[in-house]
Motif scaffolding. Structure first.
Motif, PDB file in Angstrom:
ATOM      1  N   GLU A 162       0.820  -1.202   0.000  1.00 53.43           N
ATOM      2  CA  GLU A 162       0.000   0.000   0.000  1.00 53.43           C
ATOM      3  C   GLU A 162       0.863   1.266   0.000  1.00 53.43           C
ATOM      4  O   GLU A 162       0.395   2.338  -0.398  1.00 53.43           O
ATOM      5  CB  GLU A 162      -0.926   0.015   1.217  1.00 53.43           C
ATOM      6  N   ILE A 163       2.103   1.129   0.447  1.00 51.96           N
ATOM      7  CA  ILE A 163       3.032   2.260   0.405  1.00 51.96           C
ATOM      8  C   ILE A 163       3.535   2.398  -1.024  1.00 51.96           C
ATOM      9  O   ILE A 163       4.055   1.437  -1.603  1.00 51.96           O
ATOM     10  CB  ILE A 163       4.205   2.028   1.378  1.00 51.96           C
ATOM     11  N   PRO A 164       3.396   3.579  -1.634  1.00 53.90           N
ATOM     12  CA  PRO A 164       3.772   3.718  -3.053  1.00 53.90           C
ATOM     13  C   PRO A 164       5.216   3.314  -3.335  1.00 53.90           C
ATOM     14  O   PRO A 164       5.500   2.646  -4.329  1.00 53.90           O
ATOM     15  CB  PRO A 164       3.530   5.209  -3.338  1.00 53.90           C
ATOM     16  N   SER A 169       5.490  -0.429  -3.250  1.00 55.71           N
ATOM     17  CA  SER A 169       4.855  -1.010  -4.437  1.00 55.71           C
ATOM     18  C   SER A 169       5.769  -0.911  -5.652  1.00 55.71           C
ATOM     19  O   SER A 169       5.876  -1.859  -6.450  1.00 55.71           O
ATOM     20  CB  SER A 169       3.530  -0.308  -4.710  1.00 55.71           C
ATOM     21  N   ASP A 170       6.461   0.221  -5.791  1.00 51.41           N
ATOM     22  CA  ASP A 170       7.405   0.367  -6.907  1.00 51.41           C
ATOM     23  C   ASP A 170       8.562  -0.618  -6.784  1.00 51.41           C
ATOM     24  O   ASP A 170       9.013  -1.188  -7.789  1.00 51.41           O
ATOM     25  CB  ASP A 170       7.934   1.801  -6.944  1.00 51.41           C
ATOM     26  N   MET A 171       9.049  -0.829  -5.554  1.00 53.52           N
ATOM     27  CA  MET A 171      10.136  -1.779  -5.354  1.00 53.52           C
ATOM     28  C   MET A 171       9.711  -3.201  -5.717  1.00 53.52           C
ATOM     29  O   MET A 171      10.473  -3.959  -6.319  1.00 53.52           O
ATOM     30  CB  MET A 171      10.614  -1.733  -3.897  1.00 53.52           C
ATOM     31  N   VAL A 172       8.486  -3.565  -5.372  1.00 56.91           N
ATOM     32  CA  VAL A 172       7.985  -4.895  -5.700  1.00 56.91           C
ATOM     33  C   VAL A 172       7.888  -5.081  -7.210  1.00 56.91           C
ATOM     34  O   VAL A 172       8.270  -6.129  -7.756  1.00 56.91           O
ATOM     35  CB  VAL A 172       6.617  -5.127  -5.029  1.00 56.91           C
ATOM     36  N   VAL A 173       7.400  -4.051  -7.890  1.00 53.12           N
ATOM     37  CA  VAL A 173       7.302  -4.133  -9.348  1.00 53.12           C
ATOM     38  C   VAL A 173       8.683  -4.262  -9.978  1.00 53.12           C
ATOM     39  O   VAL A 173       8.889  -5.056 -10.905  1.00 53.12           O
ATOM     40  CB  VAL A 173       6.564  -2.896  -9.897  1.00 53.12           C
ATOM     41  N   LYS A 174       9.659  -3.524  -9.476  1.00 54.07           N
ATOM     42  CA  LYS A 174      11.021  -3.607 -10.012  1.00 54.07           C
ATOM     43  C   LYS A 174      11.631  -4.986  -9.749  1.00 54.07           C
ATOM     44  O   LYS A 174      12.340  -5.528 -10.604  1.00 54.07           O
ATOM     45  CB  LYS A 174      11.885  -2.519  -9.384  1.00 54.07           C
ATOM     46  N   ALA A 214      23.323 -11.182 -12.085  1.00 57.19           N
ATOM     47  CA  ALA A 214      23.129  -9.760 -11.793  1.00 57.19           C
ATOM     48  C   ALA A 214      21.644  -9.422 -11.676  1.00 57.19           C
ATOM     49  O   ALA A 214      21.255  -8.605 -10.826  1.00 57.19           O
ATOM     50  CB  ALA A 214      23.790  -8.920 -12.880  1.00 57.19           C
ATOM     51  N   CYS A 215      20.807 -10.036 -12.495  1.00 56.42           N
ATOM     52  CA  CYS A 215      19.350  -9.803 -12.394  1.00 56.42           C
ATOM     53  C   CYS A 215      18.825 -10.306 -11.045  1.00 56.42           C
ATOM     54  O   CYS A 215      17.991  -9.653 -10.417  1.00 56.42           O
ATOM     55  CB  CYS A 215      18.637 -10.498 -13.540  1.00 56.42           C
ATOM     56  N   ILE A 216      19.304 -11.471 -10.609  1.00 55.70           N
ATOM     57  CA  ILE A 216      18.882 -12.005  -9.306  1.00 55.70           C
ATOM     58  C   ILE A 216      19.339 -11.079  -8.180  1.00 55.70           C
ATOM     59  O   ILE A 216      18.594 -10.830  -7.225  1.00 55.70           O
ATOM     60  CB  ILE A 216      19.445 -13.416  -9.115  1.00 55.70           C
ATOM     61  N   THR A 217      20.553 -10.548  -8.294  1.00 54.00           N
ATOM     62  CA  THR A 217      21.071  -9.647  -7.268  1.00 54.00           C
ATOM     63  C   THR A 217      20.259  -8.359  -7.212  1.00 54.00           C
ATOM     64  O   THR A 217      19.926  -7.867  -6.122  1.00 54.00           O
ATOM     65  CB  THR A 217      22.550  -9.340  -7.552  1.00 54.00           C
ATOM     66  N   LYS A 218      19.936  -7.768  -8.369  1.00 56.40           N
ATOM     67  CA  LYS A 218      19.128  -6.541  -8.371  1.00 56.40           C
ATOM     68  C   LYS A 218      17.747  -6.787  -7.784  1.00 56.40           C
ATOM     69  O   LYS A 218      17.229  -5.963  -7.025  1.00 56.40           O
ATOM     70  CB  LYS A 218      19.011  -6.009  -9.802  1.00 56.40           C
ATOM     71  N   CYS A 219      17.150  -7.921  -8.130  1.00 61.15           N
ATOM     72  CA  CYS A 219      15.840  -8.276  -7.566  1.00 61.15           C
ATOM     73  C   CYS A 219      15.927  -8.381  -6.049  1.00 61.15           C
ATOM     74  O   CYS A 219      15.060  -7.860  -5.329  1.00 61.15           O
ATOM     75  CB  CYS A 219      15.360  -9.590  -8.175  1.00 61.15           C
ATOM     76  N   SER A 220      16.957  -9.019  -5.546  1.00 63.04           N
ATOM     77  CA  SER A 220      17.102  -9.198  -4.103  1.00 63.04           C
ATOM     78  C   SER A 220      17.316  -7.871  -3.394  1.00 63.04           C
ATOM     79  O   SER A 220      16.779  -7.649  -2.299  1.00 63.04           O
ATOM     80  CB  SER A 220      18.270 -10.149  -3.822  1.00 63.04           C
ATOM     81  N   LYS A 221      18.068  -6.972  -3.999  1.00 63.21           N
ATOM     82  CA  LYS A 221      18.288  -5.668  -3.378  1.00 63.21           C
ATOM     83  C   LYS A 221      16.997  -4.849  -3.331  1.00 63.21           C
ATOM     84  O   LYS A 221      16.752  -4.129  -2.352  1.00 63.21           O
ATOM     85  CB  LYS A 221      19.375  -4.916  -4.143  1.00 63.21           C
ATOM     86  N   HIS A 222      16.186  -4.940  -4.353  1.00 60.09           N
ATOM     87  CA  HIS A 222      14.876  -4.266  -4.318  1.00 60.09           C
ATOM     88  C   HIS A 222      14.014  -4.838  -3.194  1.00 60.09           C
ATOM     89  O   HIS A 222      13.269  -4.092  -2.527  1.00 60.09           O
ATOM     90  CB  HIS A 222      14.171  -4.427  -5.660  1.00 60.09           C
ATOM     91  N   ILE A 223      14.099  -6.137  -2.970  1.00 59.12           N
ATOM     92  CA  ILE A 223      13.332  -6.761  -1.882  1.00 59.12           C
ATOM     93  C   ILE A 223      13.803  -6.238  -0.529  1.00 59.12           C
ATOM     94  O   ILE A 223      12.989  -5.892   0.342  1.00 59.12           O
ATOM     95  CB  ILE A 223      13.462  -8.293  -1.967  1.00 59.12           C
ATOM     96  N   PHE A 224      15.102  -6.166  -0.334  1.00 60.61           N
ATOM     97  CA  PHE A 224      15.636  -5.655   0.930  1.00 60.61           C
ATOM     98  C   PHE A 224      15.210  -4.200   1.150  1.00 60.61           C
ATOM     99  O   PHE A 224      14.875  -3.801   2.275  1.00 60.61           O
ATOM    100  CB  PHE A 224      17.152  -5.774   0.949  1.00 60.61           C
ATOM    101  N   ASN A 225      15.220  -3.397   0.099  1.00 61.93           N
ATOM    102  CA  ASN A 225      14.788  -1.995   0.236  1.00 61.93           C
ATOM    103  C   ASN A 225      13.309  -1.906   0.572  1.00 61.93           C
ATOM    104  O   ASN A 225      12.896  -1.066   1.389  1.00 61.93           O
ATOM    105  CB  ASN A 225      15.081  -1.242  -1.056  1.00 61.93           C
ATOM    106  N   GLY A 280      -6.930   2.744  -1.922  1.00 60.60           N
ATOM    107  CA  GLY A 280      -7.141   1.912  -3.111  1.00 60.60           C
ATOM    108  C   GLY A 280      -7.331   0.447  -2.774  1.00 60.60           C
ATOM    109  O   GLY A 280      -8.207  -0.227  -3.324  1.00 60.60           O
ATOM    110  N   VAL A 281      -6.529  -0.077  -1.834  1.00 55.55           N
ATOM    111  CA  VAL A 281      -6.663  -1.474  -1.432  1.00 55.55           C
ATOM    112  C   VAL A 281      -7.987  -1.683  -0.713  1.00 55.55           C
ATOM    113  O   VAL A 281      -8.673  -2.697  -0.918  1.00 55.55           O
ATOM    114  CB  VAL A 281      -5.469  -1.883  -0.547  1.00 55.55           C
TER     115      VAL A 281
END
Length: 543
Positions: free
Chosen positions: A306-308, A311-316, A335-346, A452-453
């Motif tokens: 619900e936090i914008p 939500s952007d991090m999840v989409v990335k 590298a794609c797996i690493t970027k995905c994981s860093k977005h999850i941590f953020n 929205g939710v």
């Protein structure tokens, strides 16, 4: 690696991510929990043991065959001794006559015959020499790097191919080469120029490896993987021991070597037809589609979409894990797996306002995989496992994130009711699509949930209620229709019964009644009727 389900969510001890041999590197489910180094050691031990067993079996069978042959020869020799001596004497006389005739026409007939006899070994000696050649060839295969093995005919064919390409390069070959392959080749040549002599040696080794692998297409994917791993190790050792290249430059060079090699080998070794990688991909995709009903609350995912920003991090993160399939180099896929994981941590950090932990990361990664359903997931994992530089999978953040992705896929494949804290009955009904998990009521939302939710959940609840009302109306309408049909049939039957009981009789039309004085003939002699008359009012008297 054991996966546990606890109240606070999915938990995996960090010690379970390491190699089970205790070397300190990250393990991999594809290597039975070993790291790349320990797995290769175990693989070579098993291979040497199998070779030794096969060698002993071959020697035993050969001894038995020689003993059986010697026994049969001794039996036959006793029976045909007289005939053999006669045939030998006859042959010697014939040979002597022919030699006598030939010596008049050739100057060195005796010497030539002697040399021919020396060059013609006995049958037993020939068999022993062939066995010796086979033994030497087997020993060479054992102690020589697999990527350097090539038969003389293959080497000759490779040399002829190089000569033909050098003399007249074919335009068709350049047209078939992809743009990315040409770009990577140019970048690799520019890179190795900075290494001077070590760079020339690297390029020579790479060309030799590619030429050798072009003649080894019939090898299994595991054997091709072993060739690639041996090649990586051999090049790294040459740079360190022979050319004394610093470790950081060796690592950079190995990254470029992997990029150059695997860009050219990609179409041959990614999801080959000889493996069941495609079958596993379809099974994982089907499994993830069947688990579309799994909610973040079931996995205890500490992420609030619900936090914008979250939500952007999840989409990335979903975009990165899907983009992995479009890459050709194992390092780029990592590298794609690493970027995905860093977005999850953020995303976890923004939601909780504190640094994310490993126990929060794995459930969120599972949720991202379920929500994204990456294409050819198993093929990409197997490709990275087989042909990536092993140093990247054994240590560093790339190895850690890749190991967690393997654990996430293993968890999804074995997901059951207990893992989600559900009853088996509810889990079966959710999997078969008979029902879906109950949505949250509007009153039970946390204060930080966006409008929205809430509106979406209210709309879903309203649609569910409307669906129930529609089903109820349809049921009542069918019941009303049946009642109307029964009522009409009942009325019709009652009318028919009354008509049958009281039949309708139509009487003739009666004559009209005449006037009272219609028979009086003298009506015309009667005086006219009296008409009312008006009289003026009397005038009052005046006094």
């Amino acid at each position: 690696m054991s996966l546990k389900s606890e109240r606070r969510g999915i938990h995996v001890d960090q010690s379970e991510l390491l190699c089970k041999k205790g070397c300190g590197y990250y393990g991999n489910p594809a290597w039975q929990g070993f790291c790349s180094k320990c797995w290769r050691e175990e693989y070579h031990k098993a291979r040497q043991k199998q070779i030794q067993e096969d060698w002993e079996l071959a020697e035993r069978l050969q001894r038995e065959e020689e003993e059986a042959y010697a026994s049969s020869q001794s039996t036959q020799g006793a029976q045909s001794l007289t005939f053999s001596k006669f045939e030998e004497k006859k042959t010697n006389e014939k040979t002597r006559k022919v030699t006598t005739v030939k010596k008049f026409f050739t100057a060195s007939s005796r010497a030539g015959a002697k040399k021919a006899q020396e060059k013609t070994p006995k049958q037993g000696q020939l068999g022993r020499e062939r066995n010796a050649d086979n033994i030497l060839r087997d020993l060479k295969e054992i102690f020589t790097p697999s990527w350097e093995l090539a038969s003389p005919s293959e080497a000759l064919a490779g040399k002829l191919k190089e000569i033909q390409e050098a003399k007249a390069p074919s335009p068709a070959i350049h047209r078939q080469a992809s743009i990315e392959t040409d770009r990577v080749s140019k970048e690799f040549i520019e890179f190795i120029r900075t290494y001077q002599k070590p760079g020339q040696d690297i390029y020579k080794q790479c060309k030799l490896f590619l030429d050798t692998m072009s003649h080894k297409r019939d090898l299994s994917i595991e054997e091709q993987s072993e060739c690639a791993q041996d090649f990586y190790q051999n090049v790294a050792d040459r740079l360190q021991t022979r050319w004394k290249v610093p470790p950081e430059k060796v690592e950079k060079a190995m990254d470029e070597v992997e990029k150059y090699i695997m860009t050219r080998q990609y179409k041959y070794v990614f999801c080959p037809e000889t493996t069941d990688d495609e079958k596993k991909d379809l099974a994982v995709q089907k499994r993830i589609r069947a688990l579309h009903w799994v909610t973040p609350q079931m996995l205890c995912v500490p992420v609030s979409e619900e936090i914008p920003e979250v939500s952007d991090m999840v989409v990335k993160a979903i975009t990165d894990i899907i983009e992995m399939d479009s890459k050709r180099v194992p390092r780029d896929k990592l590298a794609c797996i690493t970027k995905c994981s860093k977005h999850i941590f953020n995303a976890i950090k923004i939601t909780k306002n504190e640094p994310a932990s490993a126990d929060d990361f794995l459930p969120t990664l599972i949720y991202i995989v379920l929500k994204g359903n990456p294409p050819r997931l198993q093929s990409n994992i197997q490709y990275i496992t087989r042909f990536c530089n092993p140093s990247r999978l054994m240590t560093g953040e790339d190895g850690y994130y890749f190991t967690n992705l393997c654990c996430a896929v293993a968890f999804i494949e074995k997901l059951d009711a207990q893992s989600l804290n559900l009853s088996q009955e509810d889990f079966d009904r959710f999997m078969t699509g008979q029902t879906s998990p109950k949505k949250q009521e509007s009153d039970s939302f946390s204060p930080d949930v966006c409008l929205g939710v809430k509106q979406m959940c209210k709309s879903l609840d309203l649609l569910s209620q409307l669906n129930e009302r529609q089903e109820r109306i349809v049921s009542e309408a069918k019941k009303l229709e049946k009642d109307l049909i029964d009522w009409t049939d009942g009325i019709t039957k009652e009318v028919e019964d009354i008509v049958e009981k009281y039949p309708l009789e139509i009487k003739p039309k009666s004559q009209a009644l005449a006037a009272i004085d219609s028979e009086n003939v003298e009506n015309d002699k009667l005086p006219p009727p009296l008409q009312p008359q008006l009289h003026p009012a009397p005038t009052p008297w005046c006094s």
